[in-house]
Design a protein around this motif. Structure first.
Motif, short mmCIF file in Angstrom:
data_model
loop_
_atom_site.label_atom_id
_atom_site.label_comp_id
_atom_site.label_asym_id
_atom_site.label_seq_id
_atom_site.Cartn_x
_atom_site.Cartn_y
_atom_site.Cartn_z
N LYS A 188 -12.09 -84.47 6.96
CA LYS A 188 -11.62 -85.79 6.09
C LYS A 188 -10.26 -86.03 6.06
O LYS A 188 -9.61 -87.31 6.16
CB LYS A 188 -12.17 -85.63 4.64
N HIS A 189 -9.60 -84.87 6.00
CA HIS A 189 -7.77 -85.23 5.99
C HIS A 189 -7.62 -85.84 7.20
O HIS A 189 -6.61 -86.65 7.34
CB HIS A 189 -7.29 -83.58 5.64
N ASN A 190 -7.96 -85.07 8.57
CA ASN A 190 -7.40 -85.58 9.60
C ASN A 190 -7.76 -86.91 9.93
O ASN A 190 -7.09 -87.76 10.49
CB ASN A 190 -8.24 -84.52 10.41
N ALA A 191 -9.19 -87.47 9.44
CA ALA A 191 -9.39 -88.65 9.50
C ALA A 191 -8.58 -89.82 8.43
O ALA A 191 -8.26 -90.75 9.21
CB ALA A 191 -11.03 -89.11 9.08
N HIS A 193 -5.20 -90.23 10.81
CA HIS A 193 -5.24 -91.00 11.89
C HIS A 193 -5.88 -92.46 11.27
O HIS A 193 -6.34 -93.24 12.45
CB HIS A 193 -6.04 -90.21 13.03
N GLU A 194 -6.05 -92.56 10.17
CA GLU A 194 -6.62 -93.84 9.64
C GLU A 194 -7.91 -94.51 10.28
O GLU A 194 -8.13 -95.63 10.55
CB GLU A 194 -5.43 -95.17 9.94
N VAL A 195 -8.83 -93.52 10.30
CA VAL A 195 -10.35 -93.84 10.70
C VAL A 195 -11.41 -93.57 9.77
O VAL A 195 -12.32 -93.55 9.94
CB VAL A 195 -10.40 -93.27 12.00
N SER A 196 -10.81 -93.08 8.63
CA SER A 196 -11.77 -92.54 7.66
C SER A 196 -12.78 -93.67 7.17
O SER A 196 -13.73 -93.39 6.69
CB SER A 196 -11.11 -91.91 6.31
N SER A 197 -12.42 -94.86 7.18
CA SER A 197 -13.30 -96.13 6.77
C SER A 197 -14.59 -96.14 7.47
O SER A 197 -15.34 -96.63 7.30
CB SER A 197 -12.60 -97.21 6.40
#
Length: 315
Positions: free
Chosen positions: A182-185, A188-192
């Motif tokens: 989740k931190h890596n997402a 890199h601004e893809v968590s959504s």
């Protein structure tokens, strides 16, 4: 002027590399360089530029600590807290496996295969239980992708970053690993566009009670080291990387057997299944996939050492 004050960045690197070499570290020069860049907080270009600059005394304690950790066998990636994958920096710690370069080839294969199959089609052809075929409602460029055993999230985050229209699910049994992913997402601004799921292999997606959508693409780098081989692994791997992400059972094939069975329990089959496998396992894993359905194609992707490292099944 003391000897310490005469030290340059280049000399400190040479002394550090020699210290690691004497401690039995195999890649002493490269590891010393990575640790030095980490301690100094600079790029390799800046290090080369400032090679003859004086060593900052206030960094000495941190430098010695980093060297000692490496001498004790800790992977340099855990010491610096990151590893690059497909051109992006990913946070890593001892809750997750360190991403390997060969897994980038798995990401590349999935990107190419999805682009080929979805280009210009009205949706993904899926097979229902009993062999009935139907078209999915997925748009031509928006497959649903499940990354099983996501670890630090390298595959899911990379696929999401490379293809902004894809819908991703990232699954792992380890809660600690999911926190790293989740931190890596987020970074890199893809968590959504990634839904994180805690569970064992395909379990959360199987059964009438599952609330998750049908999967178009299954990608996984599961544990595949035979249990009896764990003790013989390089000490950096054996003593520091999570055994949950390494141990594949007696012959290393347990995760593939379970996922093959679970694939048969899904309401619809994915169009693509892409697995990373251990040396000598590719044909066995392909046979497990053949037991599920008649794939249009099953091919192997070799790693940089010429080993069949990835199994790609396509419908």
């Amino acid at each position: 002027m003391t000897e310490q004050q005469k030290l340059t960045l280049g000399r400190v690197w040479r002394l550090g590399a020699e210290s690691l070499r004497q401690a039995g570290v195999e890649e002493a020069d490269a590891d010393a360089e990575l640790l030095l860049l980490y301690v100094l907080g600079m790029s390799k270009t800046a290090l080369l530029r400032d090679w003859h600059d004086p060593w900052p005394e206030d960094k000495s304690a941190q430098w010695q600590e980093a060297l000692e950790r490496k001498k004790q066998g800790e992977p340099v990636q855990y010491i610096v807290g990151e590893q690059y994958f497909y051109g992006r920096a990913f946070a890593v710690n001892e809750a997750v496996l360190i991403p390997r370069p060969e897994t980038e080839l798995l990401a590349e294969a999935v990107l190419q295969e999805v682009d080929r199959l979805w280009n210009g089609s009205a949706g993904g052809l899926r097979t229902l239980k009993g062999g009935t075929e139907m078209w999915s409602n997925a748009s031509p460029d928006s497959p649903v992708v499940l990354d099983v055993g996501t670890g630090s999230g390298t595959l899911a985050v990379t696929l999401a970053a490379e293809r902004p229209s894809w819908q991703l699910f990232a699954l792992d049994l380890s809660e600690a690993a999911l926190l790293v992913a989740k931190h890596n997402a987020d970074v890199h601004e893809v968590s959504s566009r990634i839904t994180f799921v805690q569970g064992d292999l395909l379990g959360p997606f199987v059964g009438e009670g599952s609330n998750y959508p049908a999967i178009d693409v299954l990608v996984s780098n599961p544990p595949y080291i035979p249990s009896s081989d764990i003790d013989g692994l390089q000490r950096e791997v054996r003593d520091h990387e999570p055994h949950l992400a390494l141990d594949g059972g007696d012959d290393g094939l347990n995760p593939y057997r379970i996922m093959a069975q679970q694939l048969g329990e899904l309401a619809t089959l994915p169009r693509i299944v892409a697995f990373e496998v251990g040396a000598g396992q590719a044909e066995d894993v392909a046979e497990l996939l053949r037991s599920v359905t008649n794939w249009g194609e099953i091919r192997f992707v070799k790693d940089y050492a010429g080993i069949d490292r990835h199994v790609i099944a396509v419908r």
